[in-house]
Design an enzyme around this catalytic site. Structure first.
Site, PDB file in Angstrom:
ATOM      1  N   LYS A 108      -5.765   0.826  18.117  1.00  0.00           N
ATOM      2  CA  LYS A 108      -5.410   2.214  18.410  1.00  0.00           C
ATOM      3  C   LYS A 108      -5.681   2.621  19.852  1.00  0.00           C
ATOM      4  CE  LYS A 108      -5.866   3.662  13.623  1.00  0.00           C
ATOM      5  NZ  LYS A 108      -6.545   4.537  12.632  1.00  0.00           N
ATOM      6  N   LYS A 191       2.446   0.256   2.277  1.00  0.00           N
ATOM      7  CA  LYS A 191       1.595   0.678   1.179  1.00  0.00           C
ATOM      8  C   LYS A 191       1.695   2.190   0.999  1.00  0.00           C
ATOM      9  CE  LYS A 191      -2.348  -0.814   2.674  1.00  0.00           C
ATOM     10  NZ  LYS A 191      -3.799  -1.143   2.707  1.00  0.00           N
ATOM     11  N   LYS A 194      -2.547   7.867   1.596  1.00  0.00           N
ATOM     12  CA  LYS A 194      -3.052   9.205   1.313  1.00  0.00           C
ATOM     13  C   LYS A 194      -2.591  10.201   2.365  1.00  0.00           C
ATOM     14  CE  LYS A 194      -7.472   8.148   1.176  1.00  0.00           C
ATOM     15  NZ  LYS A 194      -7.481   6.681   1.340  1.00  0.00           N
TER      16      LYS A 194
END
Length: 323
Positions: A108, A191, A194
């Site tokens: 990141k 995937k 959330k």
């Protein structure tokens, strides 16, 4: 032998979380195991304070509603003072190079976005080590993406023990049993996440039955019209077969042989998911509607976790010369 498992409330709990981890924790966990709602970890990227607080409560309710004993769950931020103190000790034990090698931080901080990355993303593996070491966990079930963090916890435990005195159990990363790896219904190459918000490809634990049906009905499959379990060639279809397998306890290939069309499979998957989630959804909503009961569970969990780690923190502070 105690295990510590954690789930971060970076969004609402979805069926991937439930079928892949939470349900297994409830069914296979041992009395000494602990389950942590790691809300402090959700602060490493921009977030909304009220949403974070609400999602931490919701995640706690989902864990209890799924069958995990209330005396085995706690919320990370309820130990913020203890964890803050221990994290500082461990940060003063950790070398810069060790922290900088963590893969998630390295990924990141590539490119032009480096300046916007929060320092918390750099230091949160040390906080994770504090989570583990404070509770004396001997085993930490993690996937490949978190194994590096457990290795850091092991290194810090050994170094602290060797430098100041024996305080911490040296934890071991363990690979959890193979469970459902649920993919996004619209993008089966990713995937379920959330953080996806109200994405049409993510089925959340608290979705109403009609919404579950609509999402499953719109799931991406293919034009091959071959009802076989071939994850590489037909990832969307394979995802549906794996969801149905997880709900029914059958193998994906056995599920594939039971249906004659994609449409009938989708109908079956939707109904299986609805029935699987029905008691969890009902109990979660019941807990969220009764703040007194949920607050009692949370408060008791905080006391349990605080008392369990108190002697380790006191010993570590004293041996490090500041307690």
């Amino acid at each position: 032998m105690a295990r510590l498992s954690a789930i971060t409330p970076s969004g609402h709990a979805h069926v991937g979380n439930y079928l892949g981890a939470v349900r297994r924790w409830a069914r296979e966990g041992s009395p000494g195991d602990l389950y942590l709602v790691s809300d402090l970890h959700a602060m490493t990227t921009p977030y909304h304070p009220q949403k974070l607080r609400a999602r931490a409560r919701e995640m706690l309710a989902v864990l209890v509603a799924s069958g995990i004993s209330p005396d085995q769950v706690f919320v990370q931020s309820d130990l913020v003072r203890e964890l803050g103190a221990l994290t500082w000790l461990l940060e003063c034990t950790c070398a810069y190079g060790e922290a900088a090698r963590m893969t998630q931080f390295k990924e990141k901080t590539q490119g032009d976005g480096k300046a916007a990355v929060r320092v918390g993303l750099f230091t949160y593996p040390v906080l994770m080590a504090a989570d583990i070491l404070l509770q004396g966990a001997s085993e930490v079930p993690v996937g490949d993406d978190q194994a590096q963090h457990v290795e850091l916890a092991r290194a810090l435990a050994r170094r602290f023990n060797g430098t100041y005195g024996e305080v911490f159990t040296v934890p071991t990363a363990v690979t959890p049993p193979v469970a459902a790896r649920i993919r996004d219904l619209v993008d089966p190459n990713a995937k379920m996440a959330k953080s996806a918000g109200d994405a049409p490809g993510v089925v959340f634990v608290l979705d109403e039955p009609d919404l579950v049906r609509r999402k499953v009905k719109r799931a991406i499959t293919d034009s091959l019209d071959r009802l076989e379990y071939r994850p590489d060639d037909q990832p969307g279809l394979a995802n549906l077969l794996e969801i149905q397998a997880a709900c029914t306890g059958k193998a994906p290939r056995e599920v594939a042989a039971a249906y004659s069309s994609y449409g009938t499979l989708k109908e079956a998957v939707a109904e299986a998911l609805i029935e699987e989630l029905r008691p969890v959804r009902a109990r979660t909503l019941e807990l969220l509607a009764d703040p007194v009961e949920l607050d009692q569970i949370r408060a008791s969990g905080a006391v349990m976790a605080r008392e369990r780690g108190a002697h380790r923190l006191e010993s570590a502070l004293r041996l490090a010369g500041v307690g």
